[in-house]
Design an enzyme around this catalytic site. Sequence first.
Site, PDB file in Angstrom:
ATOM      1  N   GLU A 132      21.742 -30.847 -20.925  1.00  0.00           N
ATOM      2  CA  GLU A 132      20.251 -30.449 -21.689  1.00  0.00           C
ATOM      3  C   GLU A 132      20.754 -30.204 -23.220  1.00  0.00           C
ATOM      4  OE1 GLU A 132      15.925 -28.674 -21.980  1.00  0.00           O
ATOM      5  OE2 GLU A 132      17.538 -28.825 -20.411  1.00  0.00           O
ATOM      6  N   LYS A 185      19.634 -17.912  -1.897  1.00  0.00           N
ATOM      7  CA  LYS A 185      18.834 -18.848  -2.040  1.00  0.00           C
ATOM      8  C   LYS A 185      17.415 -19.771  -1.872  1.00  0.00           C
ATOM      9  CE  LYS A 185      23.926 -19.376  -2.153  1.00  0.00           C
ATOM     10  NZ  LYS A 185      25.069 -20.775  -1.168  1.00  0.00           N
ATOM     11  N   ASP A 239      27.320 -19.256  -8.453  1.00  0.00           N
ATOM     12  CA  ASP A 239      27.360 -20.291  -7.163  1.00  0.00           C
ATOM     13  C   ASP A 239      25.220 -20.690  -8.484  1.00  0.00           C
ATOM     14  OD1 ASP A 239      26.056 -21.741  -4.599  1.00  0.00           O
ATOM     15  OD2 ASP A 239      27.079 -19.810  -3.545  1.00  0.00           O
ATOM     16  N   HIS A 263      13.215 -32.562 -29.050  1.00  0.00           N
ATOM     17  CA  HIS A 263      14.592 -32.661 -27.331  1.00  0.00           C
ATOM     18  C   HIS A 263      14.585 -35.321 -27.376  1.00  0.00           C
ATOM     19  CE1 HIS A 263      14.092 -30.714 -23.708  1.00  0.00           C
ATOM     20  NE2 HIS A 263      13.610 -30.183 -24.507  1.00  0.00           N
TER      21      HIS A 263
END
Length: 352
Positions: free
Chosen positions: A31, A163, A239, A337
Amino acid sequence: MPVGYVQIPVGIAGPLLLDDREFSVPMATTEGCLVASTNRGCKAIYVSGGASSVVLRDAMTRAPVVRFGTAKRAAELKFFLEDPLNFEALSLVFNSSSRFARLQSIKCAIAGKNLYIRFSCSTGDAMGMNMVSKGVQNVMGFLHKEFPDMDVIGISGNYCSDKKPAAVNWIEGRGKSVVCEAIIKEEVVKKVLKTDVESLVELNMLKNLTGSAMAGALGGFNAHASNIVSAIFIATGQDPAQNIESSHCITMMEAVNDGKDLHVSVTMPSIEVGTVGGGTQLASQSACLNLLGVKGASKEAPGSKSRQLATIVAGAVLAGELSLMSALAAGQLVKSHMKYNRSNKDVSKASS
Ligand code: ADP
């Protein structure tokens, strides 16, 4: 069965002035705006005198699910596990699994005749999933002697909770629970962030608090904590799947000093990071940890490096929140952006 690597661009945001130390924060992301935006937040924090952080709790969790013939028997094990008189014996068994695993607490939840047992333990500088799982396995063997009718259905029963978005992590914490704060001066809000304190406070209330409440958010009372968390996780060999609970964050903004300056804070109850084990050993990820001065295991104070990394994550999230919220308040989000994400530059040729 590795066949190669996927390349992700790495940028550096900073210096992040946190607890009187300066950090250059590596971020792996595709990004375009993200590093630039976090960098702007770091600048606002720097010129305002820096941010400070506190680690409130440090414990990894694992929760097996066990089944009995009756709910009464499941309840008997719950009372046994929660009896303070049994804690020493249980922790002796648990702690024998590793030099670093130290049992802190056990929390139980019952669903009929099934019992979910959430073990919390410190894990030194490791993120700790392997460590806590080994400790839990030892305790299961020990409990089998006292409760032979106990059927271990799974070493993980999802009450951990790893998770997946879950209120248990948001309320009880998992990994490192960190709060980080800064006071941004009025002129810095104007000059660096191009907005004003009143607009930021109003936007935070209506977006991060009320808007998220309307959406039924779970731990998502922030603008984009997961952007920063994921980028640092990928750069430093964490992770990335744990970004789910590691990004739980409530961002608070308040006008202080007679309404002139901005008090901003991020509270993040479940940042799961390690500086040893897992992907931290890989070359590029090691280099990023080295850049932050937190690579490897601390011999003098096990856990101090991983806790330091957790505070850096929170500090960078604070910077990211400040910058994105300011862009939104000033109506600049789409413009920036378009500028940074629609670049025609062929980055694939940049390193050749
Ligand atoms: P995890 O539990 O995060 O999955 P690993 O088990 O893969 O991590 O890695 C941790 C390993 O590193 C363990 O074998 C542990 O004994 C070793 N170790 C050495 N020093 C430390 C330390 N300071 N903190 C935690 N683990 C350490």
